[in-house]
Design an enzyme around this catalytic site. Structure first.
Site, PDB file in Angstrom:
ATOM      1  CD  GLN A 103      -2.510  -1.062   2.786  1.00 41.68           C
ATOM      2  OE1 GLN A 103      -2.006  -1.596   3.759  1.00 41.68           O
ATOM      3  NE2 GLN A 103      -3.655  -0.415   2.871  1.00 41.68           N
ATOM      4  CG  HIS A 121      -2.259   3.217  -2.805  1.00 40.79           C
ATOM      5  ND1 HIS A 121      -3.537   3.678  -2.933  1.00 40.79           N
ATOM      6  CD2 HIS A 121      -2.324   2.201  -1.917  1.00 40.79           C
ATOM      7  CE1 HIS A 121      -4.346   2.983  -2.146  1.00 40.79           C
ATOM      8  NE2 HIS A 121      -3.631   2.077  -1.518  1.00 40.79           N
TER       9      HIS A 121
END
Ligand SMILES: [Zn+2]
Length: 249
Positions: A103, A121
């Protein structure tokens, strides 16, 4: 805890496919501030609205000025991968770990040497051209912004954008599909340093736990503790090296 670590290590050695998912908790020991909560980047220090895709489109020069300030807050000089990043890179080199899904956008897994990396991301250490799709290392582009080139432009004339998922943007479809496939096919899934409360990090461990082993390593309670085979309430920089020494002779 030692018995449980031995048992997890044995499962990792026997598994055909092992995947790790990491969140902010693995980078905090490197000195990267958390996004939320006390001393968090969002709220306490920076306004998320300034980093929304609509701001980038409306005012790319202002966006980049703020982005540089954000970068300096997120990455004080001297930030390096820590022993937890290193342990995952070693597990991959030893043929135990298949991939890391993260993440985080700090680029520390890549810097530690992890090869198969799914960055949900994106990475703040890359920029992407909005016109031609070219990608570049972010460092030199940030230096140009520091020298007054706002916004910075690609050779084709397009504006460079940090290669991260900004507020208001969707996660990449292919990236998400890769992460889901890895979770589905894993025999053992390690969820490390994430509260597992935000999608897709919330559902990946649950998917993996349906017919594989799920181990959670996090200082605080997570959204997947209830479906995990192993829960370690521990600092990732203490636990991962101990796990590594049990998996690799
Ligand atoms: Zn371009």
């Amino acid at each position: 805890m030692t018995d449980r670590l031995d048992s997890l290590a044995a499962e990792l050695r026997d598994a055909d496919s092992v995947v790790a998912l990491t969140g902010a908790g693995i980078s905090v020991p490197s000195g990267i501030p958390p996004f939320r909560g006390d001393g968090g980047i969002w709220g306490d220090q920076f306004d998320p609205a300034a980093f929304h895709i609509s701001r980038f489109e409306r005012d790319p020069a202002g966006f980049w000025t703020d982005r540089l300030e954000l970068h300096d807050a997120m990455r004080p000089s001297g930030i390096e991968p820590n022993i937890a990043h290193d342990a995952l890179a070693t597990l991959e080199r030893e043929g135990v770990l298949d991939a890391v899904v993260t993440q985080n956008t700090d680029g520390l897994h890549a810097e530690a040497g992890t090869q198969r990396l799914v960055e949900l991301h994106g990475s703040a250490e890359r920029v992407v051209c909005r016109r031609c799709g070219e990608q570049e290392t972010a460092g030199p582009v940030r230096e140009r912004v520091r020298d007054g080139e706002t916004p910075p432009h690609c050779d084709c004339g397009g504006v460079w954008k940090p290669d991260v998922v900004l507020f208001g943007e969707q996660l990449g479809r292919e990236t998400l599909a890769d992460a889901r496939e890895l979770a589905e096919e894993s025999d053992a899934f390690l969820a490390i340093g994430s509260s597992l409360q935000v999608e897709p990090a919330a559902s990946l461990p649950r998917t993996a736990a349906r017919d594989g082993t799920l181990a959670v390593v996090n200082l605080d309670k997570t959204g997947s503790d209830g479906v995990a085979d192993y829960v370690f309430r521990a600092d990732v920089t203490e636990l991962l090296p101990r796990l590594l020494e049990r998996v690799v002779d």
